[in-house]
Design a protein around this motif. Structure first.
Motif, PDB file in Angstrom:
ATOM      1  N   SER A   1      16.077  18.481  12.920  1.00 21.11           N
ATOM      2  CA  SER A   1      17.350  18.070  13.863  1.00 21.11           C
ATOM      3  C   SER A   1      16.806  17.387  15.141  1.00 21.11           C
ATOM      4  O   SER A   1      15.661  17.785  15.631  1.00 21.11           O
ATOM      5  CB  SER A   1      18.095  19.329  14.295  1.00 21.11           C
ATOM      6  OG  SER A   1      18.499  20.204  13.225  1.00 21.11           O
ATOM      7  N   TRP A   2      17.551  16.547  15.590  1.00 22.43           N
ATOM      8  CA  TRP A   2      17.329  16.022  16.908  1.00 22.43           C
ATOM      9  C   TRP A   2      17.494  17.064  17.923  1.00 22.43           C
ATOM     10  O   TRP A   2      18.342  17.748  18.167  1.00 22.43           O
ATOM     11  CB  TRP A   2      18.247  14.885  17.057  1.00 22.43           C
ATOM     12  CG  TRP A   2      18.049  13.561  16.348  1.00 22.43           C
ATOM     13  CD1 TRP A   2      18.720  13.109  15.085  1.00 22.43           C
ATOM     14  CD2 TRP A   2      16.860  12.720  16.365  1.00 22.43           C
ATOM     15  NE1 TRP A   2      18.152  12.227  14.603  1.00 22.43           N
ATOM     16  CE2 TRP A   2      17.098  11.705  15.542  1.00 22.43           C
ATOM     17  CE3 TRP A   2      15.824  12.430  17.375  1.00 22.43           C
ATOM     18  CZ2 TRP A   2      16.349  10.645  15.274  1.00 22.43           C
ATOM     19  CZ3 TRP A   2      15.109  11.366  17.262  1.00 22.43           C
ATOM     20  CH2 TRP A   2      15.240  10.341  16.028  1.00 22.43           C
ATOM     21  N   VAL A   3      16.520  17.014  18.984  1.00 27.80           N
ATOM     22  CA  VAL A   3      16.484  17.864  20.112  1.00 27.80           C
ATOM     23  C   VAL A   3      16.663  16.987  21.213  1.00 27.80           C
ATOM     24  O   VAL A   3      15.816  15.839  21.449  1.00 27.80           O
ATOM     25  CB  VAL A   3      15.126  18.754  20.230  1.00 27.80           C
ATOM     26  CG1 VAL A   3      15.114  19.490  21.271  1.00 27.80           C
ATOM     27  CG2 VAL A   3      15.084  19.483  18.775  1.00 27.80           C
ATOM     28  N   LYS A   4      17.190  17.327  22.381  1.00 22.18           N
ATOM     29  CA  LYS A   4      17.655  16.523  23.523  1.00 22.18           C
ATOM     30  C   LYS A   4      16.327  17.076  24.737  1.00 22.18           C
ATOM     31  O   LYS A   4      16.356  18.256  24.816  1.00 22.18           O
ATOM     32  CB  LYS A   4      18.745  16.673  24.163  1.00 22.18           C
ATOM     33  CG  LYS A   4      19.938  16.073  23.496  1.00 22.18           C
ATOM     34  CD  LYS A   4      21.157  16.054  24.148  1.00 22.18           C
ATOM     35  CE  LYS A   4      21.883  17.297  24.407  1.00 22.18           C
ATOM     36  NZ  LYS A   4      23.240  17.239  24.942  1.00 22.18           N
ATOM     37  N   MET A   5      15.629  16.274  25.292  1.00 20.65           N
ATOM     38  CA  MET A   5      14.557  16.799  26.075  1.00 20.65           C
ATOM     39  C   MET A   5      15.046  15.796  27.453  1.00 20.65           C
ATOM     40  O   MET A   5      15.275  14.550  27.308  1.00 20.65           O
ATOM     41  CB  MET A   5      13.344  16.297  25.881  1.00 20.65           C
ATOM     42  CG  MET A   5      12.218  16.520  26.688  1.00 20.65           C
ATOM     43  SD  MET A   5      11.946  18.418  27.200  1.00 20.65           S
ATOM     44  CE  MET A   5      10.428  18.295  28.311  1.00 20.65           C
ATOM     45  N   GLU A   6      14.972  16.542  28.703  1.00 17.06           N
ATOM     46  CA  GLU A   6      15.059  15.663  29.889  1.00 17.06           C
ATOM     47  C   GLU A   6      14.238  16.342  30.928  1.00 17.06           C
ATOM     48  O   GLU A   6      13.737  17.580  31.034  1.00 17.06           O
ATOM     49  CB  GLU A   6      16.470  16.007  30.489  1.00 17.06           C
ATOM     50  CG  GLU A   6      16.878  15.476  31.770  1.00 17.06           C
ATOM     51  CD  GLU A   6      18.179  15.322  32.552  1.00 17.06           C
ATOM     52  OE1 GLU A   6      18.414  15.236  33.643  1.00 17.06           O
ATOM     53  OE2 GLU A   6      18.945  15.409  31.672  1.00 17.06           O
ATOM     54  N   ILE A   7      13.394  15.452  31.542  1.00 16.51           N
ATOM     55  CA  ILE A   7      12.341  15.746  32.645  1.00 16.51           C
ATOM     56  C   ILE A   7      13.054  15.147  33.875  1.00 16.51           C
ATOM     57  O   ILE A   7      13.357  14.252  34.032  1.00 16.51           O
ATOM     58  CB  ILE A   7      11.086  15.413  32.279  1.00 16.51           C
ATOM     59  CG1 ILE A   7      10.589  15.662  30.965  1.00 16.51           C
ATOM     60  CG2 ILE A   7      10.205  15.594  33.288  1.00 16.51           C
ATOM     61  CD1 ILE A   7       9.571  14.853  30.476  1.00 16.51           C
ATOM     62  N   GLU A   8      12.789  16.036  35.064  1.00 18.96           N
ATOM     63  CA  GLU A   8      13.542  15.768  36.339  1.00 18.96           C
ATOM     64  C   GLU A   8      12.359  15.845  37.118  1.00 18.96           C
ATOM     65  O   GLU A   8      11.683  17.005  37.449  1.00 18.96           O
ATOM     66  CB  GLU A   8      14.706  16.485  36.815  1.00 18.96           C
ATOM     67  CG  GLU A   8      15.216  16.073  38.254  1.00 18.96           C
ATOM     68  CD  GLU A   8      16.400  16.783  38.615  1.00 18.96           C
ATOM     69  OE1 GLU A   8      16.611  17.058  39.603  1.00 18.96           O
ATOM     70  OE2 GLU A   8      17.080  17.149  37.722  1.00 18.96           O
TER      71      GLU A   8
END
Length: 262
Positions: free
Chosen positions: A186-193
């Motif tokens: 499955s596609w996984v969402k990653m965000e880095i701030e």
């Protein structure tokens, strides 16, 4: 000679306001940094290879995705790779989707199974030693599950670096999040701030899973020492982002960047 000074100055003010407004939109809006068709704006560096050489065509643009592909490999042979975005960054948000596919290439380290990551505040790849294996930078680690053992994703790993959490210097190599790694493709969402050196946040599927500050070079690491001897500050506040190739096929898509006006 300006006959209508009031009109002239009003026009100048409007131009300045519009220019500032456009800059604000550019600095605080999401932009795509991968065009889905080719690797324009991105450059690879592999252990033992010169900067810019895409060893065995490992990094590919395919069907709108940035792909780490090992079809041309017989053995991994410690050919660790990274692909770097072209712009130096300090304060920004980066988001993407990732998934692990296929099997680990023969000869890859056991820890390379469904293992990738996003490097943060990396030095420019053109100045990296030819034989450097682990890129000296902070990593937002991406892991996939194996269905048997407990694994987590969105972790922080620190090759040649340390970070600060809750006012304590963290010197262990990896610190796990509490977000379970996904077992399937499955596609996984990653965000880095990232706020320079003051605060770095990892999110998985819109949930904060990791926070830390003051990324800094570890002076017991030979490559980190060399960077500091060459003028890099111990505390790292800017650098380049890079996606990893560590032996397992992985796909990235929807790679977007928001520069923060700070």
């Amino acid at each position: 000679m300006i006959k209508n000074k009031s009109w002239f100055y009003t026009t100048i003010m409007m131009v300045l306001i519009l220019t500032y407004s456009c800059k604000q939109q550019k600095d605080n809006e999401w932009i795509s940094i991968f065009n889905g068709e080719n690797l324009k704006g991105w450059s690879p560096k592999f252990t033992g290879q010169k900067y810019g050489e895409n060893y065995l065509n490992t990094f590919q643009a395919k069907d709108g995705k940035l792909v780490v592909n090992y079809d041309a490999y017989e053995e991994f042979d410690n050919n660790f790779g990274h692909i770097f975005y072209q712009e130096k960054l300090s304060s920004y948000r980066l988001r993407l989707e990732y998934r692990f596919v296929g099997e680990t290439v023969a000869g890859a380290p056991s820890w390379g199974y469904k293992n990738s990551g996003v490097k943060i505040h990396s030095p420019h790849p053109s100045g990296l030693p030819l034989d450097q294996t682990l890129l000296v930078a902070v990593e937002a680690q991406l892991l996939g599950g194996n269905g048997n053992t407990e694994r987590f994703t969105g972790n922080v790993c620190t090759a040649g670096t340390h970070v600060v959490m809750n006012d304590s210097l963290i010197t262990q190599h990896c610190t796990n999040s509490d977000y379970p790694a996904i077992n399937d493709a499955s596609w996984v969402k990653m965000e880095i701030e990232v706020h320079g050196s003051e605060r770095i946040i990892h999110k998985i599927n819109d949930r904060i899973v990791m926070e830390y500050a003051k990324p800094q070079y570890d002076d017991t690491d030979e490559f980190a020492r060399e960077l500091m001897e060459n003028g890099h500050s111990r505390v790292i506040s800017e650098g380049y982002i890079a996606l990893q190739a560590e032996g397992h096929p992985v796909e990235f898509r929807k790679i977007e960047l928001m520069k923060l006006d700070e």
